[in-house]
Design a protein around this motif. Structure first.
Motif, PDB file in Angstrom:
ATOM      1  N   PHE A   1       0.834  -1.207   0.000  1.00 42.21           N
ATOM      2  CA  PHE A   1       0.000   0.000   0.000  1.00 42.21           C
ATOM      3  C   PHE A   1       0.873   1.264   0.000  1.00 42.21           C
ATOM      4  O   PHE A   1       0.618   2.208  -0.747  1.00 42.21           O
ATOM      5  CB  PHE A   1      -0.909  -0.033   1.234  1.00 42.21           C
ATOM      6  N   LEU A   2       1.925   1.247   0.818  1.00 41.19           N
ATOM      7  CA  LEU A   2       2.814   2.408   0.886  1.00 41.19           C
ATOM      8  C   LEU A   2       3.590   2.595  -0.415  1.00 41.19           C
ATOM      9  O   LEU A   2       3.752   3.718  -0.895  1.00 41.19           O
ATOM     10  CB  LEU A   2       3.780   2.268   2.068  1.00 41.19           C
ATOM     11  N   MET A   3       4.051   1.490  -1.000  1.00 39.38           N
ATOM     12  CA  MET A   3       4.761   1.610  -2.280  1.00 39.38           C
ATOM     13  C   MET A   3       3.848   2.220  -3.337  1.00 39.38           C
ATOM     14  O   MET A   3       4.266   3.082  -4.111  1.00 39.38           O
ATOM     15  CB  MET A   3       5.260   0.237  -2.732  1.00 39.38           C
ATOM     16  N   LYS A   4       2.599   1.790  -3.382  1.00 46.83           N
ATOM     17  CA  LYS A   4       1.644   2.347  -4.352  1.00 46.83           C
ATOM     18  C   LYS A   4       1.445   3.843  -4.117  1.00 46.83           C
ATOM     19  O   LYS A   4       1.286   4.613  -5.062  1.00 46.83           O
ATOM     20  CB  LYS A   4       0.280   1.644  -4.229  1.00 46.83           C
ATOM     21  N   ALA A   5       1.459   4.232  -2.848  1.00 44.04           N
ATOM     22  CA  ALA A   5       1.230   5.641  -2.525  1.00 44.04           C
ATOM     23  C   ALA A   5       2.408   6.514  -2.952  1.00 44.04           C
ATOM     24  O   ALA A   5       2.218   7.649  -3.385  1.00 44.04           O
ATOM     25  CB  ALA A   5       0.988   5.796  -1.017  1.00 44.04           C
ATOM     26  N   TYR A   6       3.628   5.985  -2.847  1.00 44.13           N
ATOM     27  CA  TYR A   6       4.808   6.819  -3.071  1.00 44.13           C
ATOM     28  C   TYR A   6       5.391   6.713  -4.487  1.00 44.13           C
ATOM     29  O   TYR A   6       6.088   7.621  -4.938  1.00 44.13           O
ATOM     30  CB  TYR A   6       5.890   6.488  -2.043  1.00 44.13           C
TER      31      TYR A   6
END
Lengths: 146, 119
Positions: free
Chosen positions: A116-121
């Motif tokens: 989820f964090l990778m997708k956000a950044y």
């Protein structure tokens, strides 16, 4: 960590799951990004995403493999964008099967936030068909897409 | 008190335990596990533990660190205690916002504010 084709801004690295190995690979890619004048916020996004991608590769992809099994990291840093591919030697997984960690019912679950964090950044995340190779692209905030 | 090679520093004042991190990067899973174990021991040593965790020195953290914070929060609740987070860098605070964990944790600008909220 071995460095098969070292160049200042692109390389293929093999890392094993030992203290220091992941850090050194991250430091090498971050150093390339800093040479290309990526700002502090970009470095934060890059280091976080690298950590999550490599951690997932070892924790999930290599959970049934010997700890000395390496994960391959290929990176290419340019002025306009950074491309990083992480490939493990596990059977792969279906990224669409990962539940949304921000749902009320999942907020108190300790795991499941890396993807989820990778997708956000990152600008884009692409898995290969078997789900054991992730390519992520980060665009320099000062450069418009072509 | 945590062991000498611990990755946290601990201060105790007015029945409140204040924890801060030794490292700027809370990324490495083995270190994060050790941090979780050290803080768990602090929680288990008290009835109704009151804990403030300061991120004053922290520049990077990973989802594994967030997971450990959730585990710590759950553990404190089972002991009818209270947890506060403080001194979080804006970039790291954004991680809490993206993951909506700013809704789960009570986050304060400073350790002093966090301590006051526990008084």
């Amino acid at each position: 960590m071995t460095d098969a084709h070292p160049t200042p801004d692109s390389a293929r690295l093999l890392v094993i799951n030992q203290p220091g190995h992941i850090d050194r690979a991250q430091d090498q890619i971050v150093a390339a990004a800093e040479r290309h004048h990526y700002p502090k916020a970009s470095i934060f996004a890059l280091r976080l995403s690298l950590q999550e991608a490599v951690s997932n590769a070892f924790r999930h992809g290599h959970k049934d493999l010997p700890p000395s099994t390496p994960v391959a990291i290929e990176y290419d840093v340019a002025d306009a964008r950074i491309r990083v591919a992480i490939q493990d030697q596990g059977p792969g997984f279906d990224p669409s099967s990962v539940p949304d960690p921000t749902l009320e019912t999942n907020l108190e679950i300790p795991s499941g936030r890396g993807l989820f964090l990778m997708k956000a950044y990152m600008e884009s995340l692409t898995y290969n068909a078997s789900g054991n190779r992730l390519e992520m692209v980060y665009r320099h905030p000062g450069h418009e897409p072509n | 008190m945590p062991p000498a090679d611990s990755r946290i520093r601990v201060k105790r004042q007015d029945n409140i335990t204040q924890v801060e991190f030794v490292d700027r990067n809370i990324l490495d899973e083995a270190n994060i596990q050790m941090i979780g174990e050290d803080i768990s021991r602090l929680i288990d040593a008290e009835q109704n533990p009151k804990l403030v965790i300061s991120f004053a020195n922290v520049e990077h953290l990973s989802s594994a660190a967030l997971g450990t914070l959730i585990t710590i929060n759950n553990r404190i609740r089972t002991r009818s205690g209270q947890l506060r987070l403080a001194n979080i860098d804006p970039q790291i605070y954004e991680v809490f916002v993206i993951t909506r964990l700013n809704k789960l944790f009570q986050i304060h600008e400073s350790v002093d504010d966090a301590v006051k909220s526990l008084a």
